[in-house]
Design a protein around this motif. Structure first.
Motif, PDB file in Angstrom:
ATOM      1  N   GLU A 124      98.107  69.194 103.018  1.00 53.03           N
ATOM      2  CA  GLU A 124      97.221  70.352 103.132  1.00 53.03           C
ATOM      3  C   GLU A 124      96.287  70.461 101.929  1.00 53.03           C
ATOM      4  OE1 GLU A 124      95.264  73.549 104.676  1.00 53.03           O
ATOM      5  OE2 GLU A 124      96.556  72.086 105.666  1.00 53.03           O
ATOM      6  N   LYS A 125      96.816  70.243 100.732  1.00 52.45           N
ATOM      7  CA  LYS A 125      95.977  70.274  99.523  1.00 52.45           C
ATOM      8  C   LYS A 125      94.892  69.202  99.580  1.00 52.45           C
ATOM      9  CE  LYS A 125      98.232  72.249  95.532  1.00 52.45           C
ATOM     10  NZ  LYS A 125      98.901  72.001  94.269  1.00 52.45           N
ATOM     11  N   LEU A 131      89.265  67.638 100.347  1.00 56.63           N
ATOM     12  CA  LEU A 131      88.272  66.839 101.059  1.00 56.63           C
ATOM     13  C   LEU A 131      87.198  67.736 101.665  1.00 56.63           C
ATOM     14  CD1 LEU A 131      87.274  64.126 102.156  1.00 56.63           C
ATOM     15  CD2 LEU A 131      88.793  64.477 104.125  1.00 56.63           C
ATOM     16  N   TYR A 132      87.601  68.835 102.252  1.00 56.03           N
ATOM     17  CA  TYR A 132      86.660  69.774 102.862  1.00 56.03           C
ATOM     18  C   TYR A 132      85.680  70.320 101.808  1.00 56.03           C
ATOM     19  CZ  TYR A 132      84.846  73.887 105.235  1.00 56.03           C
ATOM     20  OH  TYR A 132      84.010  74.830 105.773  1.00 56.03           O
ATOM     21  N   GLN A 172      88.569  60.739  98.229  1.00 54.92           N
ATOM     22  CA  GLN A 172      89.513  61.755  98.690  1.00 54.92           C
ATOM     23  C   GLN A 172      89.938  61.494 100.133  1.00 54.92           C
ATOM     24  OE1 GLN A 172      91.030  63.928  96.831  1.00 54.92           O
ATOM     25  NE2 GLN A 172      92.195  64.801  98.509  1.00 54.92           N
ATOM     26  N   SER A 173      89.035  60.977 100.935  1.00 55.49           N
ATOM     27  CA  SER A 173      89.358  60.626 102.307  1.00 55.49           C
ATOM     28  C   SER A 173      90.434  59.532 102.350  1.00 55.49           C
ATOM     29  CB  SER A 173      88.104  60.162 103.044  1.00 55.49           C
ATOM     30  OG  SER A 173      88.409  59.791 104.358  1.00 55.49           O
ATOM     31  N   ALA A 174      90.323  58.561 101.458  1.00 55.60           N
ATOM     32  CA  ALA A 174      91.322  57.493 101.384  1.00 55.60           C
ATOM     33  C   ALA A 174      92.678  58.050 100.940  1.00 55.60           C
ATOM     34  CB  ALA A 174      90.854  56.398 100.427  1.00 55.60           C
TER      35      ALA A 174
END
Length: 59
Positions: free
Chosen positions: A12-13, A18-19, A35-37
């Motif tokens: 969740e963090k 990422l968002y 961050q996506s990775a």
């Protein structure tokens, strides 16, 4: 291995981070891709964790 609750919290963090990064920098920025990775790795870890739990042999 990481406990269920801790892994969910990490997921969740990472998703929230990422968002925020995507909203700030856009999809192609290096920090967003990094961050996506990280999130992908956590998702894979989560899936492996629960796949192993469900596939324990019952003999």
């Amino acid at each position: 291995m990481i406990g269920d609750d801790i892994l969910r919290q990490k997921l969740e963090k990472a998703r929230q981070k990422l968002y925020v990064l995507q909203a700030k920098h856009g999809f192609g920025h290096a920090s967003v891709l990094r961050q996506s990775a990280i999130l992908d790795n956590l998702i894979n870890q989560y899936n492996r964790h629960f796949y192993i739990k469900e596939k324990k042999p019952t003999a």
